[in-house]
Write a protein that holds these residues in place. Structure first.
Motif, short mmCIF file in Angstrom:
data_model
loop_
_atom_site.label_atom_id
_atom_site.label_comp_id
_atom_site.label_asym_id
_atom_site.label_seq_id
_atom_site.Cartn_x
_atom_site.Cartn_y
_atom_site.Cartn_z
N ILE A 7 0.86 -1.19 0.00
CA ILE A 7 0.00 0.00 0.00
C ILE A 7 0.89 1.23 0.00
O ILE A 7 1.58 1.52 0.98
N GLY A 8 0.88 1.96 -1.10
CA GLY A 8 1.72 3.15 -1.23
C GLY A 8 2.99 2.86 -2.01
O GLY A 8 3.51 1.74 -1.99
N ALA A 9 3.47 3.88 -2.72
CA ALA A 9 4.66 3.73 -3.56
C ALA A 9 5.75 4.71 -3.15
O ALA A 9 6.43 5.29 -3.99
N GLY A 10 5.90 4.89 -1.83
CA GLY A 10 6.98 5.72 -1.32
C GLY A 10 8.33 5.01 -1.44
O GLY A 10 8.41 3.87 -1.89
N MET A 11 9.38 5.68 -1.01
CA MET A 11 10.73 5.13 -1.14
C MET A 11 10.89 3.84 -0.33
O MET A 11 11.51 2.88 -0.79
N GLY A 12 10.35 3.80 0.89
CA GLY A 12 10.46 2.60 1.70
C GLY A 12 9.71 1.43 1.08
O GLY A 12 10.20 0.30 1.06
N ALA A 13 8.50 1.71 0.57
CA ALA A 13 7.70 0.65 -0.04
C ALA A 13 8.40 0.10 -1.28
O ALA A 13 8.45 -1.12 -1.50
N ARG A 230 22.35 13.97 -9.87
CA ARG A 230 22.07 14.77 -11.06
C ARG A 230 20.63 14.54 -11.50
O ARG A 230 20.19 13.40 -11.63
N GLY A 231 19.90 15.62 -11.69
CA GLY A 231 18.48 15.51 -11.93
C GLY A 231 17.67 15.61 -10.66
O GLY A 231 16.45 15.49 -10.68
N GLY A 232 18.37 15.85 -9.54
CA GLY A 232 17.70 16.00 -8.25
C GLY A 232 17.42 14.66 -7.59
O GLY A 232 17.63 13.59 -8.16
N MET A 233 16.94 14.74 -6.37
CA MET A 233 16.63 13.51 -5.64
C MET A 233 15.55 12.69 -6.33
O MET A 233 15.44 11.48 -6.14
N ARG A 234 14.75 13.35 -7.15
CA ARG A 234 13.73 12.62 -7.91
C ARG A 234 14.37 11.58 -8.81
O ARG A 234 13.77 10.54 -9.10
N ALA A 235 15.62 11.83 -9.25
CA ALA A 235 16.32 10.86 -10.09
C ALA A 235 16.54 9.55 -9.34
O ALA A 235 16.52 8.47 -9.94
N LEU A 236 16.76 9.64 -8.04
CA LEU A 236 16.91 8.42 -7.24
C LEU A 236 15.59 7.66 -7.19
O LEU A 236 15.57 6.42 -7.32
N ALA A 237 14.49 8.38 -6.99
CA ALA A 237 13.17 7.73 -6.99
C ALA A 237 12.88 7.08 -8.33
O ALA A 237 12.34 5.96 -8.40
N GLU A 238 13.24 7.76 -9.42
CA GLU A 238 13.01 7.20 -10.76
C GLU A 238 13.82 5.93 -10.96
O GLU A 238 13.33 4.94 -11.52
N ALA A 239 15.07 5.94 -10.51
CA ALA A 239 15.91 4.76 -10.66
C ALA A 239 15.37 3.58 -9.85
O ALA A 239 15.40 2.43 -10.31
N LEU A 240 14.86 3.87 -8.66
CA LEU A 240 14.30 2.80 -7.84
C LEU A 240 13.03 2.25 -8.46
O LEU A 240 12.79 1.03 -8.47
N TYR A 241 12.20 3.13 -9.01
CA TYR A 241 10.99 2.69 -9.70
C TYR A 241 11.34 1.80 -10.89
O TYR A 241 10.74 0.73 -11.10
N GLU A 242 12.34 2.21 -11.68
CA GLU A 242 12.76 1.40 -12.82
C GLU A 242 13.32 0.05 -12.38
O GLU A 242 13.11 -0.96 -13.05
N ARG A 243 14.02 0.04 -11.26
CA ARG A 243 14.53 -1.23 -10.75
C ARG A 243 13.38 -2.15 -10.35
O ARG A 243 13.42 -3.36 -10.60
N CYS A 244 12.34 -1.59 -9.74
CA CYS A 244 11.17 -2.40 -9.39
C CYS A 244 10.51 -2.98 -10.65
O CYS A 244 10.15 -4.17 -10.68
N LEU A 245 10.35 -2.14 -11.68
CA LEU A 245 9.75 -2.64 -12.92
C LEU A 245 10.60 -3.75 -13.53
O LEU A 245 10.06 -4.75 -14.04
#
Length: 501
Positions: A7-13, A230-245
């Motif tokens: 439940i939820g797609a935060g960094m911890g989840a 680079r690209g801000g901390m959002r870049a880390l979230a994007e990389a983690l999302y791509e790793r999940c996919l």
């Protein structure tokens, strides 16, 4: 292979989801919003981009370990990380300025001595030494392991006591206190005191009530460094999302969970707002306690003897963020992060956290953090600059309208000490107040009888776990990432798992 509903797609989840998927489980993430990342978001307009959540990463080892264990590409192949230099620049109320080098103990001592006078660096260093002892004593139980059943032992403050000095201090023995009391007792210089105390509100704590062990916060930054993606901390979230996919984690956005299904005394799936039911052997909740209680029969899933959300002594403050699009290039010698300290610390703390019967309100002279990243991804070209201002504010203190704009004007005026001619360079600005219900606690701290701990990741309901900033080990990107590692460890290895050795 177990089915797991997240439940939820935060960094911890997402950190938990990636690890569980690699372990062979089928993970489905249900996020009621339109995107992932929790508090790690990005505001973009006209070629400018600004972090609206955390602006820097501390303890990058948490995500290095995550990416190493969930795929072939290490973190640095997915996100371009660099240490900011200097780590921070501080402008104090008396006009003194000091730039602190990144991850250099000797460099910090030298910088403080040069800016604040001989002996200043050694006083700071002695305090950081004691903070290191507190870090060493609590790193595993407060960051790397599930919250222990006898969590009460963490109620004792691990910050080493300092024997009182002077004639009337003799024989009274050592004592520890709040972070503010430690600052005044051990640092003396009001600028050093401001430097130490400013770390507390940045993590959501009031230095007047936070335990002395909160000194681990500047220790952590000074020791492990401050890193920018680079690209801000959002870049880390994007990389983690791509790793999940890549690990076949399924995401559903706009999918609000309205209930947790229980069967035979354990969590057995989730109910969605559109009427669907998703069966699961495990449910992991990465949401705030109030929302969790509203979708769970029987309310909060922790017992009377557990750490409960209401155990925190004060409500975490929010952050007012002002995104500024500037004309003119960023000077080459610009610090990435500058902290402009308040001219009245007592008034600021009273406004943000309250004092007795005094209501929490807007501070007239807040401490303002100015972020000026040297990142082409943040600006349309090199003839422009993106600057982010932020300051802690009391929840509900900014109703909007004229009051909100006036507060943004004040932040901009204060920030001009760090960015000369700032107001004349502004093309446009976006004022981003803290969103109601999105105030995330800081990292867990030992001391104060356990009042600064957060609820355990495992709950009294078999098969139901909590992840992210609202549960152990607390808020912030690094701690959320560790929360995901702990939850994955509990599900894969069982609730008797006590952490990696």
């Amino acid at each position: 292979m177990a089915r797991i509903a997240m439940i939820g797609a935060g960094m911890g989840a997402m950190a938990a989801a990636a690890r569980l998927a690699v372990a062979g489980h089928r993970v489905a993430v249900f996020e009621r919003g339109a995107t992932y990342g929790g508090a790690v978001q990005r505001f973009a307009r006209d070629g400018f981009a600004f972090d609206t959540g955390p602006g820097l990463l501390h303890l990058p080892a948490v995500y290095r370990d995550l990416f190493l264990k969930t795929g072939r590409e290490p973190l640095e192949q997915c996100v371009e990380l660099s240490q900011v230099a200097p780590a921070s620049r501080h402008l104090f109320a008396d006009g003194t300025a000091v730039s602190l080098p990144n991850a250099s103990r000797a460099g910090v001592v030298e910088a403080l001595d040069g800016a604040l006078g001989a002996g200043s660096g050694e006083r700071w260093s002695a305090l950081i030494n004691r903070a290191r002892d507190a870090w060493d004593a609590t790193r595993r139980p407060l960051l790397e392991e599930p919250l222990r059943p006898d969590w009460q032992v963490l109620g004792r403050d691990p910050y080493p006591a300092v024997r009182r000095r002077g004639l009337f201090g003799r024989g009274k023995g050592p004592t520890t206190a709040t972070l503010a009391e430690v600052a005044h007792r051990e640092l003396a210089d009001p600028r050093l005191i401001a430097l130490l105390e400013s770390h507390a509100p940045a993590y959501g704590f009031d230095p007047r009530s936070a335990p002395a062990s909160a000194a681990v916060l500047p220790y952590m930054e000074q020791t492990f460094g401050s890193w920018y993606a680079r690209g801000g901390m959002r870049a880390l979230a994007e990389a983690l999302y791509e790793r999940c996919l890549a690990r076949k984690v399924e995401f559903g956005f706009g999918a609000e969970v309205t209930g947790i299904v229980e069967k035979d005394g354990r969590a057995a799936g989730v109910e969605l707002a559109d009427g669907r039911v998703s069966d699961a052997e495990f449910v992991v909740a990465g949401i705030a306690p109030a929302r969790l209680a509203s979708i769970l029969p029987g309310g909060l899933p922790w017992g009377a003897d557990d750490v409960r959300p209401s155990a925190r002594p004060e409500e975490a403050p929010g952050r007012l963020t002002v995104a500024l699009a500037l004309r003119g290039a960023r000077p080459g010698d610009t610090a990435h992060r500058t902290v402009v300290h308040t001219t009245d610390r007592a008034a600021e703390l009273a406004a943000v956290f309250g004092t007795g019967a005094v209501p929490r309100t807007i501070c007239a002279s807040p401490t303002v953090t100015v972020l000026r990243p040297d990142d082409p991804a943040s600006r349309p070209d090199d003839d422009h600059e993106a600057v982010t201002l932020s300051a802690p504010v009391a929840p509900g203190a900014l109703p909007g309208g004229a009051a909100l704009e006036a507060a943004a004007d004040r932040l901009t005026e204060i920030a001009e000490a760090a960015v000369p001619g700032l107001r004349e360079r502004v093309l446009w600005r976006e004022v981003l107040p803290p969103k109601e219900g999105e105030l995330v606690p800081g990292p867990a701290l030992a001391g104060q009888g356990g009042r600064f701990l957060l609820p355990a990741n495992h709950t009294r309901i078999p098969g139901l776990y909590a992840v992210g900033g609202w549960s152990h080990p607390g808020g912030g990107p690094a701690h959320a990432g560790m929360s995901g590692a702990i939850v994955a460890g509990l599900i894969v290895n069982g609730d008797d798992w006590r952490g990696s050795t």
